[in-house]
Design a protein around this motif. Sequence first.
Motif, PDB file in Angstrom:
ATOM      1  N   LEU A 132      57.933  33.930 -23.800  1.00 54.10           N
ATOM      2  CA  LEU A 132      56.967  35.208 -24.177  1.00 54.10           C
ATOM      3  C   LEU A 132      55.610  34.668 -24.483  1.00 54.10           C
ATOM      4  O   LEU A 132      55.390  33.640 -25.044  1.00 54.10           O
ATOM      5  N   PRO A 133      54.610  35.658 -24.393  1.00 49.02           N
ATOM      6  CA  PRO A 133      53.472  35.371 -24.852  1.00 49.02           C
ATOM      7  C   PRO A 133      52.951  35.097 -26.013  1.00 49.02           C
ATOM      8  O   PRO A 133      53.616  35.680 -27.110  1.00 49.02           O
ATOM      9  N   GLN A 213      53.699  35.240 -31.655  1.00 44.93           N
ATOM     10  CA  GLN A 213      54.277  35.970 -30.344  1.00 44.93           C
ATOM     11  C   GLN A 213      54.084  37.214 -30.379  1.00 44.93           C
ATOM     12  O   GLN A 213      53.952  37.916 -31.522  1.00 44.93           O
ATOM     13  N   MET A 214      53.659  38.077 -28.980  1.00 38.23           N
ATOM     14  CA  MET A 214      53.567  39.391 -29.078  1.00 38.23           C
ATOM     15  C   MET A 214      54.659  40.031 -29.685  1.00 38.23           C
ATOM     16  O   MET A 214      54.276  41.080 -30.460  1.00 38.23           O
ATOM     17  N   THR A 215      55.840  39.696 -29.448  1.00 41.24           N
ATOM     18  CA  THR A 215      56.957  40.360 -29.860  1.00 41.24           C
ATOM     19  C   THR A 215      56.911  40.716 -31.594  1.00 41.24           C
ATOM     20  O   THR A 215      57.374  41.807 -31.901  1.00 41.24           O
ATOM     21  N   ALA A 238      51.702  42.879 -19.640  1.00 45.69           N
ATOM     22  CA  ALA A 238      51.922  44.496 -19.382  1.00 45.69           C
ATOM     23  C   ALA A 238      51.667  45.479 -20.635  1.00 45.69           C
ATOM     24  O   ALA A 238      51.217  46.477 -20.738  1.00 45.69           O
ATOM     25  N   LEU A 239      52.014  44.518 -21.667  1.00 42.87           N
ATOM     26  CA  LEU A 239      52.051  45.512 -22.908  1.00 42.87           C
ATOM     27  C   LEU A 239      50.480  45.623 -23.630  1.00 42.87           C
ATOM     28  O   LEU A 239      50.352  46.314 -24.439  1.00 42.87           O
ATOM     29  N   ALA A 240      49.716  44.874 -23.000  1.00 43.96           N
ATOM     30  CA  ALA A 240      48.373  44.795 -23.397  1.00 43.96           C
ATOM     31  C   ALA A 240      47.452  44.558 -22.327  1.00 43.96           C
ATOM     32  O   ALA A 240      46.638  43.488 -22.329  1.00 43.96           O
ATOM     33  N   PRO A 241      47.379  45.298 -21.249  1.00 42.11           N
ATOM     34  CA  PRO A 241      46.598  44.957 -20.178  1.00 42.11           C
ATOM     35  C   PRO A 241      45.117  45.037 -20.184  1.00 42.11           C
ATOM     36  O   PRO A 241      44.383  44.363 -19.206  1.00 42.11           O
ATOM     37  N   THR A 296      60.169  46.704 -24.353  1.00 43.60           N
ATOM     38  CA  THR A 296      59.563  46.858 -25.906  1.00 43.60           C
ATOM     39  C   THR A 296      58.958  45.745 -26.249  1.00 43.60           C
ATOM     40  O   THR A 296      57.783  45.778 -27.130  1.00 43.60           O
ATOM     41  N   MET A 297      59.408  44.399 -26.178  1.00 43.52           N
ATOM     42  CA  MET A 297      58.778  43.422 -26.960  1.00 43.52           C
ATOM     43  C   MET A 297      58.143  42.198 -26.233  1.00 43.52           C
ATOM     44  O   MET A 297      57.484  41.447 -26.518  1.00 43.52           O
ATOM     45  N   GLY A 298      58.090  42.749 -24.701  1.00 39.90           N
ATOM     46  CA  GLY A 298      57.201  41.766 -24.035  1.00 39.90           C
ATOM     47  C   GLY A 298      57.960  40.713 -23.499  1.00 39.90           C
ATOM     48  O   GLY A 298      57.094  39.920 -22.846  1.00 39.90           O
ATOM     49  N   MET A 299      59.126  39.959 -23.621  1.00 38.95           N
ATOM     50  CA  MET A 299      59.795  38.908 -23.188  1.00 38.95           C
ATOM     51  C   MET A 299      59.908  39.058 -21.795  1.00 38.95           C
ATOM     52  O   MET A 299      60.309  40.104 -21.168  1.00 38.95           O
TER      53      MET A 299
END
Length: 332
Positions: A132-133, A213-215, A238-241, A296-299
């Motif tokens: 995860l980012p 983490q983005m999540t 993808a969650l924050a293009p 949903t959480m970007g993992m």
Amino acid sequence: MNTTRIFGGLARLLAGLLAGACALAPALAADDWPARKPITYVVPFTVGGSTDVVGRVLAQKLGERLGQSVVVENRPGAAGGIGASYVAKAPPDGYTLFGGTISTHAINASLYKNLRYDPVADFEPVSLIATLPNVLLVDPNLGVDSVADLIELLRKDPAKRTYASSGAGTSTHLAGALFADTIGVPLTHVPYKGTPPAMVDVSSGAVTFMFDQMTAALPLLQQGKLKLLAVTTPHRIALAPDTPTMQEAGVSGFEMASWQAVYAPKGTPPAILERLAREIGEIVKEPDVQERLGKTMGMELVGSSPQALRELMASEIPRWAEVVKKSGASVE
């Protein structure tokens, strides 16, 4: 009659029987596992962080698949070290599992001078759950709109500027230390016992910035209580293009991605490890898990074999040792 010889023989026989019993015990434990009692899944961070969320999803799903309760137990502190040292001493019978991370099983090995566990010698890898980012976060009222703006602010008065982390020695700590070193600005680190309280203080302006983490950041980002400046992965997410990577934002060579994994105490029977890995591999494919942890959480969900996780650690431990050395970070 030579009593010495007789007693010596009896002693050797007894020792042999005990050794055989010890060798047989793991096999017997694996035969009836997990019928005997509930399984404890230790999360080494506070409730609400990404490791906790992953642990609770896995606990529920594993419980359904194994026909046995899986209970989450949070043991936060020391960048996951308190929970890790607890599990390292637990019986290797399959009834204690550990939610490991890049911090507990890669970074801590070189960051801590007196680590109370060995991430390799004390654990059996089970499965890599997800990568995860990490993202760079600030208070929306800080008055910065980009990484360049933040760097300018930090350089103006570094003595007044701080960065938060979810704990000394975590990947969020190391990301902040690496950032400070990269831009050449000495900054004060403020460690917290977990992600939620750290983000609250960043959102209020009590701390200047943090990486996490983005999540974990999503809820406060959606509420407008945090501002996202950049992602630490090599590519946009993808969650924050529309959010640039750190390298796109001008911080050359800055790259970091966290990961979540499952471990068991050293000596846990291979049959149990393989069963757990198989079940986890199926769990991460389930639509509701893909929705909650993935979309949903970007993992990026993985569900690997024990060997694949072992190989990841073999590359990550020396890699982070170099980062720790370069950043100058150290924890007693």
